[in-house]
Design a protein around this motif. Structure first.
Motif, PDB file in Angstrom:
ATOM      1  N   VAL A  51      -0.128 -15.706  -9.851  1.00 13.90           N
ATOM      2  CA  VAL A  51      -0.754 -15.533  -8.519  1.00 13.90           C
ATOM      3  C   VAL A  51       0.329 -15.341  -7.475  1.00 13.90           C
ATOM      4  CG1 VAL A  51      -2.063 -16.751  -6.737  1.00 13.90           C
ATOM      5  CG2 VAL A  51      -2.877 -16.770  -9.083  1.00 13.90           C
ATOM      6  N   ALA A  52       1.437 -16.152  -7.594  1.00  9.96           N
ATOM      7  CA  ALA A  52       2.528 -16.041  -6.622  1.00  9.96           C
ATOM      8  C   ALA A  52       3.191 -14.673  -6.726  1.00  9.96           C
ATOM      9  CB  ALA A  52       3.536 -17.155  -6.877  1.00  9.96           C
ATOM     10  N   ALA A  53       3.388 -14.243  -8.030  1.00  9.27           N
ATOM     11  CA  ALA A  53       4.045 -12.942  -8.244  1.00  9.27           C
ATOM     12  C   ALA A  53       3.186 -11.810  -7.672  1.00  9.27           C
ATOM     13  CB  ALA A  53       4.269 -12.730  -9.724  1.00  9.27           C
ATOM     14  N   ASP A  54       1.823 -11.899  -7.891  1.00  6.55           N
ATOM     15  CA  ASP A  54       0.915 -10.877  -7.367  1.00  6.55           C
ATOM     16  C   ASP A  54       0.959 -10.868  -5.844  1.00  6.55           C
ATOM     17  OD1 ASP A  54       0.246 -10.152  -9.890  1.00  6.55           O
ATOM     18  OD2 ASP A  54      -1.743 -11.153  -9.919  1.00  6.55           O
ATOM     19  N   ALA A  55       0.970 -12.067  -5.280  1.00  3.08           N
ATOM     20  CA  ALA A  55       0.974 -12.164  -3.815  1.00  3.08           C
ATOM     21  C   ALA A  55       2.260 -11.552  -3.271  1.00  3.08           C
ATOM     22  CB  ALA A  55       0.845 -13.635  -3.405  1.00  3.08           C
ATOM     23  N   ASP A  56       3.417 -11.884  -3.932  1.00  2.45           N
ATOM     24  CA  ASP A  56       4.717 -11.328  -3.488  1.00  2.45           C
ATOM     25  C   ASP A  56       4.694  -9.815  -3.545  1.00  2.45           C
ATOM     26  OD1 ASP A  56       5.712 -13.792  -3.079  1.00  2.45           O
ATOM     27  OD2 ASP A  56       6.992 -13.877  -4.911  1.00  2.45           O
ATOM     28  N   ARG A  57       4.164  -9.317  -4.651  1.00  2.00           N
ATOM     29  CA  ARG A  57       4.146  -7.857  -4.838  1.00  2.00           C
ATOM     30  C   ARG A  57       3.299  -7.183  -3.759  1.00  2.00           C
ATOM     31  NH1 ARG A  57       1.163  -6.456  -9.817  1.00  2.00           N
ATOM     32  NH2 ARG A  57      -0.510  -6.470  -8.272  1.00  2.00           N
ATOM     33  N   GLU A  58       2.093  -7.820  -3.525  1.00  2.00           N
ATOM     34  CA  GLU A  58       1.202  -7.238  -2.497  1.00  2.00           C
ATOM     35  C   GLU A  58       1.876  -7.278  -1.141  1.00  2.00           C
ATOM     36  OE1 GLU A  58      -1.424  -5.432  -3.009  1.00  2.00           O
ATOM     37  OE2 GLU A  58      -1.086  -5.794  -5.166  1.00  2.00           O
ATOM     38  N   THR A  59       2.545  -8.387  -0.820  1.00  2.00           N
ATOM     39  CA  THR A  59       3.232  -8.508   0.478  1.00  2.00           C
ATOM     40  C   THR A  59       4.299  -7.431   0.587  1.00  2.00           C
ATOM     41  OG1 THR A  59       2.943 -10.879   0.191  1.00  2.00           O
ATOM     42  CG2 THR A  59       4.376 -10.191   2.000  1.00  2.00           C
ATOM     43  N   PHE A  60       5.062  -7.311  -0.520  1.00  2.00           N
ATOM     44  CA  PHE A  60       6.149  -6.314  -0.518  1.00  2.00           C
ATOM     45  C   PHE A  60       5.594  -4.909  -0.299  1.00  2.00           C
ATOM     46  CE2 PHE A  60       8.674  -3.262  -3.027  1.00  2.00           C
ATOM     47  CZ  PHE A  60       9.873  -3.325  -2.319  1.00  2.00           C
ATOM     48  N   ARG A  61       4.487  -4.616  -0.991  1.00  2.00           N
ATOM     49  CA  ARG A  61       3.892  -3.274  -0.864  1.00  2.00           C
ATOM     50  C   ARG A  61       3.376  -3.047   0.545  1.00  2.00           C
ATOM     51  NH1 ARG A  61       0.631  -2.485  -6.535  1.00  2.00           N
ATOM     52  NH2 ARG A  61       2.497  -2.087  -7.796  1.00  2.00           N
ATOM     53  N   ALA A  62       2.726  -4.114   1.108  1.00  2.00           N
ATOM     54  CA  ALA A  62       2.182  -3.979   2.477  1.00  2.00           C
ATOM     55  C   ALA A  62       3.327  -3.739   3.445  1.00  2.00           C
ATOM     56  CB  ALA A  62       1.417  -5.257   2.826  1.00  2.00           C
ATOM     57  N   GLU A  63       4.447  -4.526   3.210  1.00  2.00           N
ATOM     58  CA  GLU A  63       5.591  -4.364   4.132  1.00  2.00           C
ATOM     59  C   GLU A  63       6.193  -2.978   3.997  1.00  2.00           C
ATOM     60  OE1 GLU A  63       6.991  -9.010   4.221  1.00  2.00           O
ATOM     61  OE2 GLU A  63       8.232  -7.547   3.155  1.00  2.00           O
ATOM     62  N   THR A  64       6.279  -2.526   2.765  1.00  2.00           N
ATOM     63  CA  THR A  64       6.855  -1.183   2.536  1.00  2.00           C
ATOM     64  C   THR A  64       6.001  -0.127   3.233  1.00  2.00           C
ATOM     65  OG1 THR A  64       7.382  -2.034   0.353  1.00  2.00           O
ATOM     66  CG2 THR A  64       7.775   0.308   0.710  1.00  2.00           C
ATOM     67  N   ALA A  65       4.648  -0.286   3.095  1.00  2.00           N
ATOM     68  CA  ALA A  65       3.731   0.705   3.702  1.00  2.00           C
ATOM     69  C   ALA A  65       3.865   0.675   5.215  1.00  2.00           C
ATOM     70  CB  ALA A  65       2.294   0.377   3.272  1.00  2.00           C
ATOM     71  N   THR A  66       3.967  -0.510   5.843  1.00  2.00           N
ATOM     72  CA  THR A  66       4.079  -0.646   7.299  1.00  2.00           C
ATOM     73  C   THR A  66       5.371  -0.013   7.773  1.00  2.00           C
ATOM     74  OG1 THR A  66       2.984  -2.768   6.983  1.00  2.00           O
ATOM     75  CG2 THR A  66       3.882  -2.338   9.172  1.00  2.00           C
ATOM     76  N   GLY A  67       6.478  -0.307   7.023  1.00  2.00           N
ATOM     77  CA  GLY A  67       7.787   0.262   7.393  1.00  2.00           C
ATOM     78  C   GLY A  67       7.735   1.775   7.364  1.00  2.00           C
ATOM     79  N   GLU A  68       7.104   2.308   6.419  1.00  2.00           N
ATOM     80  CA  GLU A  68       6.977   3.767   6.272  1.00  2.00           C
ATOM     81  C   GLU A  68       6.243   4.356   7.450  1.00  2.00           C
ATOM     82  OE1 GLU A  68       7.598   7.131   3.748  1.00  2.00           O
ATOM     83  OE2 GLU A  68       8.345   5.100   3.509  1.00  2.00           O
ATOM     84  N   MET A  69       5.119   3.670   7.823  1.00  2.00           N
ATOM     85  CA  MET A  69       4.299   4.139   8.963  1.00  2.00           C
ATOM     86  C   MET A  69       5.113   4.151  10.233  1.00  2.00           C
ATOM     87  SD  MET A  69       1.089   4.813   8.138  1.00  2.00           S
ATOM     88  CE  MET A  69      -0.010   4.349   9.475  1.00  2.00           C
ATOM     89  N   GLU A  70       5.794   3.023  10.450  1.00  2.00           N
ATOM     90  CA  GLU A  70       6.591   2.915  11.700  1.00  2.00           C
ATOM     91  C   GLU A  70       7.651   3.987  11.754  1.00  2.00           C
ATOM     92  OE1 GLU A  70       7.978  -1.069  11.497  1.00  2.00           O
ATOM     93  OE2 GLU A  70       6.124  -1.903  12.385  1.00  2.00           O
TER      94      GLU A  70
END
Ligand code: ADP
Length: 406
Positions: A51-70
């Motif tokens: 669950v922690a690994a999934d959460a980390d991955r999702e956070t990382f992906r969300a952060e990557t997507a936000t960085g890309e948008m910005e």
């Protein structure tokens, strides 16, 4: 294990089995519970990590997507290319696949580990059971030995209790019989002596009456002597103190000795006594004791024979033994009583006060002390034949002449 002294061996055994069964059940439960707990703990940890690994991955992906948008918003010159989006999706798919392959490998390893744990737990369980079974066997062995010791003690006590009881009963019986049965001859002796004194004090000497009274006294003495000797013999036989001193005895001479001894009684009842015995047959016996056996058997035959009949005394050679028999034409003995009469104090009728019911018991003991056997065959209303065997003297046993009789 603590044992209740009043419990019997089967109860103790049942109790031991129960408690060992309980112990085994508890051990099984404990091991199963512990291994389940360990498995669940491991599963929980894995689940938490995932669950922690999934959460980390999702956070990382969300952060990557936000960085890309910005980045795109900031640099209006850079237009997102559909190629870039596809690559991103593709990369995420690979990453997901790699992760699920990794988790499958993890799951397989965990499954193997679980199987191994179960095998280990089973092995521990098996060892525990073997240990419990060993304990059970040891406990049983101990209880069985204890029970065997106790029952041997009990049996020993019972035997000595029975012996004491029998000894007391026998003593009471002796006293009862003696006091009752000695009264008659004593009364006869007393009357005869009083009469003799009365006559003599008056100076009357009536030889016939004197001899008659002396005869009564002698008879009484013989009777009492026989009773006391019988009782002493029984005492000796009961305590295995009967000693026989065998010597080589010529049998036909012994039978004639008996016939001569009983001659007056035989003629007083108008009976006849015949002897059929080969001459020169020697037996290894205690002369006086075998005379006692013959006297008992002939005495009984005399007692039960109707007037005018014949008592037959005979002997014959049988391999290494001589077989002697005393036959009468008396009332006979019922089949079901034929063994019983050889026991102590056994009489077929309660009013048979001519003896103590010991003659045949004593005869059997004497014959057995010579390694012989005694038995009776009898037909009701026709008569009885008492037979006994005696060992032949090996060096003196000669081929008997066909048949000598007198
Ligand atoms: P006892 O000394 O009283 O005669 P025994 O042991 O010799 O005792 O005999 C036991 C009983 O066996 C007798 O009381 C009698 O009832 C029976 N018995 C023995 N011999 C004979 C016989 N020849 N015929 C019938 N009954 C007999």
């Amino acid at each position: 294990m603590k044992t209740d002294k009043t419990e019997t061996s089967p109860e103790l055994r049942e109790r031991t089995d129960e408690s060992l069964k309980d112990e085994r059940g508890k051990t099984d439960e404990l091991i199963i519970r512990k291994s389940k707990e360990a498995e669940e703990e491991a599963l929980d940890a894995i689940r938490e990590n995932r669950v922690a690994a999934d959460a980390d991955r999702e956070t990382f992906r969300a952060e990557t997507a936000t960085g890309e948008m910005e980045h795109r918003h900031a640099d209006t010159t850079v237009q997102p290319s559909p190629m870039d989006d596809e690559r991103l999706v593709q990369e995420r798919e690979w990453s997901d696949k790699a992760q699920s392959a990794e988790r499958e490998t993890d799951d397989r390893a965990r499954e193997n580990e679980r199987v191994q744990n179960r095998l280990d737990a089973d092995a521990v369980l098996e060892r525990e059971r073997e240990e419990t079974d060993r304990n059970l066997l040891e406990e049983r062995g101990r209880l069985d030995a204890e029970a065997a010791r106790k029952s041997a003690l009990l049996a020993h006590e019972q035997v000595s209790h029975r012996r004491t009881k029998t000894a007391l009963l026998t003593r009471d019986r002796y006293i009862g019989i003696l006091s009752h049965d000695l009264q008659n001859p004593l009364a006869s002796i007393s009357i005869a002596t009083r009469l003799m004194r009365k006559h003599l004090s008056k100076g009357v000497v009536d030889t016939v009456s004197l001899l008659g009274n002396l005869g009564i006294i002698e008879q009484g003495v013989v009777f009492m002597n026989r009773m006391i000797s019988d009782l002493l013999d029984v005492e000796r036989m009961t305590n295995d103190k009967l000693v026989v001193t065998p010597e080589s005895v010529e049998l036909s001479a012994l039978l004639r000795e008996c016939r001569d001894f009983f001659a007056p009684m035989v003629s007083s009842k108008s009976l006849s006594l015949t002897i059929t015995c080969p001459e020169g047959m020697f037996v290894d016996v205690d002369h006086d004791r075998i005379l006692q056996v013959l006297s008992n058997l002939i005495g009984n035959a005399l007692k039960f024979s109707p007037r005018g009949t014949t008592i037959e005394l005979s002997a014959r050679k049988q391999a290494t033994e001589a077989e002697i028999s005393v036959r009468d034409n008396g009332p006979g003995i019922p089949k079901d009583k034929q063994q019983h009469i050889f026991k102590k104090f056994s009489q077929l009728t309660t009013n048979d006060r001519h003896g103590l019911g010991l003659g045949l018991f004593i005869s059997r003991s004497i014959v057995e002390a010579h390694n012989g056997r005694i038995s009776v065959t009898s037909d009701l209303g026709k008569g009885s034949t008492f037979c006994f065997t005696l060992p032949l003297t090996p060096s003196h046993a000669i081929s008997p002449s066909p048949s000598g009789s007198s």
